[in-house]
Design an enzyme around this catalytic site. Structure first.
Site, PDB file in Angstrom:
ATOM      1  N   ILE A 167       0.828  -1.206   0.000  1.00  0.00           N
ATOM      2  CA  ILE A 167       0.000   0.000   0.000  1.00  0.00           C
ATOM      3  C   ILE A 167       0.857   1.247   0.000  1.00  0.00           C
ATOM      4  CG2 ILE A 167      -1.697   1.332   1.314  1.00  0.00           C
ATOM      5  CD1 ILE A 167      -2.840  -1.339   2.304  1.00  0.00           C
ATOM      6  N   HIS A 174       6.061 -15.320 -29.139  1.00  0.00           N
ATOM      7  CA  HIS A 174       7.162 -14.361 -29.285  1.00  0.00           C
ATOM      8  C   HIS A 174       6.704 -13.214 -30.185  1.00  0.00           C
ATOM      9  CE1 HIS A 174      11.265 -12.870 -29.906  1.00  0.00           C
ATOM     10  NE2 HIS A 174      10.950 -12.790 -31.197  1.00  0.00           N
TER      11      HIS A 174
END
Length: 472
Positions: free
Chosen positions: A186, A450
């Protein structure tokens, strides 16, 4: 006035633990009522995961414009309307909250708005409006009330300049300076957000490193990236004083482990020092099922030591993650309905993916190589730089690495640590492989498209096996 109704399952709390529990129970033909005192979706959807990621995307847009020159594109100084930033974030949360309401209705779970309290075994009282209550009788009561921000002693939380994540999501202005206390997920995420928005940010951490739950090499990469953007990071920093007497500035003083003291004035101070279970007011004290920190003691299926009473998610203890809450909810309902009662492996919590959405992102799962060796594993690791990946190189996002650890004897995965752009979308590859009990060699036979970032994980696995192709 009060009316009494009978059902099979009552769920208290409609967050990422509660609403999946209610949906699953309804799917299994159980008459289900779910009680929520606020907006459906819980903290995650309304005040946590989702709105935070909206703000983080804003930060990405700002940084993307500032880093585009090497790609032949130049922009002027960005103009940020914090009102529009907040409005978009809140609109996203509102849309998803409405979606949760629709999901519950569509699956046949009844949503009741009100404040619930467990008054006895199998009995829940719900205050639906002042002076009006409903009593729900059920064989199964699931508590999924989440957690709330932890506070620090000696700090006036009534001061509008002192924030938790909730206030940090709805600022009316961008503070010139911000001190963030706590560099877990956080704190580090908000430090990234506010630096991009234009604040001077200081990030303080009591432990020895930023993101202390992560491996040292990962923390070092994130710390260096934050520092390169002007965020002042200070680990081993203990808060020794907070002076809120000046109406213009809060003065924060901290001390390092070496005894050095430093001070910083700030327009706002964000406390990100963890959370604590939301069990106050639920009437659970009489059942002797609470830990010292207020969380509920359960078994791996969410069952407490009290007949018909269960708990899932943050209220049942960490790790406090939305996807952990959802997984626990489904497991709990399946078990109480008799659908699945298979005990979970003792290390199941270690295989909950852990993600932090800083820039660069962090994702990890399993245990570290060092911990594996301590437990007696003979391990092999494969570590590949993001700079070895063509997709990352083309995008100019070469910071970070992917590291995979395998057990030589079984060939199975032990853990993985990823740091870099987009890695939170990649960690699921290792999670699926582990759940499927896939060996590293079997994983390596997978054909990966790829050019994609996912190739860096595949290459790390190949490297752990001693046969890398696109790295040395």
């Amino acid at each position: 006035m009060s009316d009494v109704r009978e059902c099979d399952v009552v769920v208290i709390g409609a967050g990422p633990g509660g609403y999946p529990a209610a949906i699953r129970a309804a799917q299994l033909g159980l008459k289900t009522v779910i009680v929520e005192r606020d907006a459906p979706g819980g903290i995650c959807l309304n005040w946590g995961c989702i709105p935070t990621k909206s703000l983080l995307h804003t930060a990405e847009l700002i940084r993307g414009g500032m880093q585009s020159a090497p790609h032949g594109v130049r922009y002027g100084e960005p103009e940020v309307s914090i009102a529009d930033v907040v409005a978009h974030s809140r609109a996203v949360s509102a849309q998803l909250a409405s979606g949760v309401t629709g999901l519950l209705a569509g699956h046949g779970a009844e949503l009741v708005n009100g404040v619930a309290r467990v008054v006895d075994k199998g009995e829940v009282e719900v205050e639906t409006s002042p002076g009006r209550t409903m009593r729900l009788l059920a064989d199964h009561i699931i508590v999924a009330t989440g957690a709330k921000p932890r506070q620090l002693d000696g700090i006036d939380m009534g001061d509008s300049r002192v924030w938790t994540y909730r206030e940090a999501l709805i600022p009316d202005r961008i503070p010139d300076s911000l001190v963030v206390v706590g560099s877990g997920a956080i704190g580090s995420e908000f430090a990234s957000i506010y630096q991009a928005l234009g604040s001077r940010v200081t990030l303080l951490e009591a432990a020895s490193a930023v993101l202390p739950a992560e491996e040292a090499a990962v923390s070092e990469v994130v710390d260096a990236a934050l520092s390169s953007r002007g965020i002042v990071t200070a680990a081993d920093a203990t808060i020794v004083g907070v002076d809120q007497s000046d109406s213009e500035s809060i003065m924060v003083e901290w001390e390092t482990s070496a005894g050095d003291r430093q001070r910083s004035g700030c327009d706002a101070m964000l406390l990100a020092v963890g959370v604590q279970a939301n069990t106050s007011g639920l009437g659970l004290e009489r059942f002797d099922i609470l830990r010292g920190d207020g969380s509920i003691i359960t078994d791996d299926a969410g069952k407490t030591g009290v007949w018909g009473l269960y708990a899932v998610g943050d209220v049942a203890g960490g790790p406090c993650l939305a996807h952990k809450a959802t997984a626990e909810a489904i497991r709990c309902v399946d078990a109480l309905a008799g659908v699945r009662r298979v005990p979970e492996p003792g290390d199941w919590k270690e295989w909950i993916p852990r993600c932090t959405y800083t820039d660069p992102e962090v994702a990890s799962i399993g245990i570290s190589a060092a911990e594996a060796r301590r437990r007696g594993y003979d391990v092999a690791t494969g570590k590949v730089s993001m700079a070895d990946n063509g997709r990352c190189l083309g995008a100019g996002e070469t910071t970070g690495f992917a590291e995979v650890t395998i057990d030589r004897d079984s060939g199975r995965f032990v853990g993985a640590n990823l740091v870099g752009a987009g890695v939170t979308e990649l960690i699921g590859m290792i999670s699926v492989a582990h759940t499927a009990q896939m060996t590293a060699a079997e994983f390596a036979r997978s054909i990966i498209p790829h050019p994609t970032r996912s190739e860096v994980v595949h290459e790390a696995v190949l490297k752990a096996l001693g046969r890398p192709v696109n790295s040395l």
